[in-house]
Design an enzyme around this catalytic site. Structure first.
Site, PDB file in Angstrom:
ATOM      1  N   GLU A 123       1.717  -0.962  11.502  1.00 20.05           N
ATOM      2  CA  GLU A 123       2.954  -0.208  11.232  1.00 20.05           C
ATOM      3  C   GLU A 123       3.107   0.939  12.229  1.00 20.05           C
ATOM      4  O   GLU A 123       2.151   1.700  12.477  1.00 20.05           O
ATOM      5  CB  GLU A 123       2.920   0.340   9.796  1.00 20.05           C
ATOM      6  CG  GLU A 123       4.157   1.171   9.464  1.00 20.05           C
ATOM      7  CD  GLU A 123       4.365   1.430   7.979  1.00 20.05           C
ATOM      8  OE1 GLU A 123       3.582   0.928   7.153  1.00 20.05           O
ATOM      9  OE2 GLU A 123       5.342   2.138   7.660  1.00 20.05           O
ATOM     10  N   ASP A 150       3.199  -0.379  -2.429  1.00 17.72           N
ATOM     11  CA  ASP A 150       3.169   0.936  -3.087  1.00 17.72           C
ATOM     12  C   ASP A 150       4.434   1.709  -2.709  1.00 17.72           C
ATOM     13  O   ASP A 150       4.718   2.774  -3.262  1.00 17.72           O
ATOM     14  CB  ASP A 150       1.880   1.710  -2.773  1.00 17.72           C
ATOM     15  CG  ASP A 150       1.685   1.994  -1.299  1.00 17.72           C
ATOM     16  OD1 ASP A 150       2.447   1.463  -0.472  1.00 17.72           O
ATOM     17  OD2 ASP A 150       0.763   2.769  -0.968  1.00 17.72           O
ATOM     18  N   SER A 151       5.230   1.123  -1.799  1.00 20.23           N
ATOM     19  CA  SER A 151       6.549   1.682  -1.495  1.00 20.23           C
ATOM     20  C   SER A 151       7.452   1.664  -2.727  1.00 20.23           C
ATOM     21  O   SER A 151       8.508   2.295  -2.724  1.00 20.23           O
ATOM     22  CB  SER A 151       7.215   0.905  -0.350  1.00 20.23           C
ATOM     23  OG  SER A 151       7.244  -0.478  -0.645  1.00 20.23           O
ATOM     24  N   ASP A 207      -0.539  -4.079  -3.140  1.00 17.99           N
ATOM     25  CA  ASP A 207      -0.970  -2.880  -2.411  1.00 17.99           C
ATOM     26  C   ASP A 207      -1.887  -2.033  -3.284  1.00 17.99           C
ATOM     27  O   ASP A 207      -1.506  -1.677  -4.416  1.00 17.99           O
ATOM     28  CB  ASP A 207       0.287  -2.043  -2.101  1.00 17.99           C
ATOM     29  CG  ASP A 207       0.444  -1.758  -0.640  1.00 17.99           C
ATOM     30  OD1 ASP A 207      -0.503  -1.979   0.132  1.00 17.99           O
ATOM     31  OD2 ASP A 207       1.540  -1.306  -0.270  1.00 17.99           O
ATOM     32  N   LYS A 219      -3.940  -5.333  -0.350  1.00 17.43           N
ATOM     33  CA  LYS A 219      -3.778  -4.644   0.945  1.00 17.43           C
ATOM     34  C   LYS A 219      -4.245  -3.207   0.776  1.00 17.43           C
ATOM     35  O   LYS A 219      -3.977  -2.578  -0.252  1.00 17.43           O
ATOM     36  CB  LYS A 219      -2.309  -4.684   1.387  1.00 17.43           C
ATOM     37  CG  LYS A 219      -2.075  -3.936   2.703  1.00 17.43           C
ATOM     38  CD  LYS A 219      -0.710  -4.221   3.298  1.00 17.43           C
ATOM     39  CE  LYS A 219       0.417  -3.380   2.716  1.00 17.43           C
ATOM     40  NZ  LYS A 219       0.224  -1.929   2.865  1.00 17.43           N
ATOM     41  N   GLU A 251      -5.108   0.607   3.202  1.00 13.59           N
ATOM     42  CA  GLU A 251      -4.837   1.303   4.460  1.00 13.59           C
ATOM     43  C   GLU A 251      -6.115   1.890   5.058  1.00 13.59           C
ATOM     44  O   GLU A 251      -6.973   2.385   4.318  1.00 13.59           O
ATOM     45  CB  GLU A 251      -3.826   2.436   4.210  1.00 13.59           C
ATOM     46  CG  GLU A 251      -2.488   1.930   3.703  1.00 13.59           C
ATOM     47  CD  GLU A 251      -1.483   3.057   3.468  1.00 13.59           C
ATOM     48  OE1 GLU A 251      -1.782   4.237   3.788  1.00 13.59           O
ATOM     49  OE2 GLU A 251      -0.388   2.749   2.970  1.00 13.59           O
TER      50      GLU A 251
HETATM   51  O1  KIV Z   1       4.336  -0.587   0.612  1.00 15.20           O
HETATM   52  C1  KIV Z   1       4.947  -1.196   1.509  1.00 15.20           C
HETATM   53  O2  KIV Z   1       6.117  -1.554   1.377  1.00 15.20           O
HETATM   54  C2  KIV Z   1       4.215  -1.485   2.745  1.00 15.20           C
HETATM   55  C3  KIV Z   1       4.952  -2.173   3.844  1.00 15.20           C
HETATM   56  C4  KIV Z   1       5.898  -1.250   4.470  1.00 15.20           C
HETATM   57  C5  KIV Z   1       4.045  -2.798   4.818  1.00 15.20           C
HETATM   58  O3  KIV Z   1       3.064  -1.175   2.841  1.00 15.20           O
END
Ligand code: KIV
Length: 292
Positions: free
Chosen positions: A189, A52-53, A91, A120, A122
């Site tokens: 993280e 999600d980055s 994500d 993934k 959180e």
């Molecule tokens: O979204 C992302 O890039 C992440 C990583 C930094 C683990 O969650």
């Protein structure tokens, strides 16, 4: 919608990754956001994260909160079309797993239908029920503890987490709860190295660290950070292996200069007209009646 399944023996699966860790190998994960970056990283890494980055790395936002399921699906589909052999992890964006279990299962299942092999999400203890429901539906889940970027406002910024006694013990307990809930791996993280080491050594599932020291089962960095394409503040855990931004801009500058001085394109980079058509084109004159 693509239906990418690991078809060949080289495809990296969750059991294979877990076996590699048991064999003492360290795992490598980075992000990709489109088919080009997927093809770039796939021969090098074990896992590709459609992070999600994408929100702050590619779409210009300040944090990961604005990215939607529709946006994540768009990026995931592009990566799946590159048919990576690496394990593809998607994500779950903010609000895609917070509202109801039905909603969460649809969103996560949609990721699998688009080619992801795992999702993934959180958070610790409060995600246990969600993770159990996903795993029940055959959706592999990677947890994410410590500095969880979707909690940026609750954390008061992007800060190292779990330095105090209570928080350090809490994250250990959370890690074990997520393992028992069925997570296949955990991202750790922004936490102290000793804590990440203790978590890693007491879990059966692999840990993937980012800003969590060298003792995790593997490491993840954002692709644009590794390649020096990111601008602005760079946390100390980021190592850029090339000034990608500078190098690429230099190449672009050379091309722009060549265009401006008439050196691009060369005759070899252009198409020639066959003789007969060349004669017809030379003989042609504009019809005066169509002139304004
Ligand atoms: O979204 C992302 O890039 C992440 C990583 C930094 C683990 O969650």
């Amino acid at each position: 919608m693509s239906h990418h399944l690991p078809a060949d023996a080289s495809a990296i699966t969750i059991p294979r990754l877990q076996q590699r860790v048991r064999d003492g190998q360290r795992l490598v994960m980075t992000t990709a956001y489109d088919a080009v970056t997927a093809r770039l990283v796939d021969p090098v890494v074990d896992m590709i994260l459609v992070g999600d980055s994408v929100c702050n790395v590619c779409l210009g936002f300040d944090n990961t909160l604005p990215v939607s399921m529709a946006m994540m699906n768009h990026h995931l589909e592009a990566i799946a079309r590159a048919r990576p052999r690496s394990l593809l992890v998607a994500d779950m964006p903010y609000l895609s797993y917070h509202l109801s279990l039905d909603d969460t299962l649809c969103n996560a299942g949609g990721f699998l239908q688009r080619g992801a092999a795992a999702v993934k999400l959180e958070g610790g203890e409060k995600r246990v029920e969600t993770i159990q429901a996903l795993v029940e539906c055959e959706i592999p889940v990677m947890g994410h503890l410590g500095l969880t970027p979707q909690s940026v406002h609750a954390m008061g910024g992007f800060k190292v987490q779990s330095r105090g006694v209570h928080d350090a013990v809490q994250i250990l307990e959370d890690a074990h709860r997520l393992q028992e809930a069925g997570c296949c791996a955990l991202v750790l993280e922004g936490i102290p190295s000793e804590l990440a080491a203790r978590i890693t050594h007491t879990l059966r599932i692999p840990t993937i660290g980012i800003g969590a020291g060298p003792h995790c089962s593997g490491q993840v960095l954002v692709l644009h950070d590794v390649l020096g394409l990111s601008q602005g503040h760079r946390p100390k855990f980021v190592r850029s292996y090339v000034d990608g931004f500078g190098l690429l801009q230099q190449a672009l500058t050379h091309w722009a200069e060549d265009v401006r001085r008439g050196a691009f394109p060369s005759p070899a980079e252009a198409y020639a007209l066959p003789a007969e058509a060349r004669a017809a084109v030379s003989a042609w004159t504009p019809d005066p009646s169509t002139r304004s």
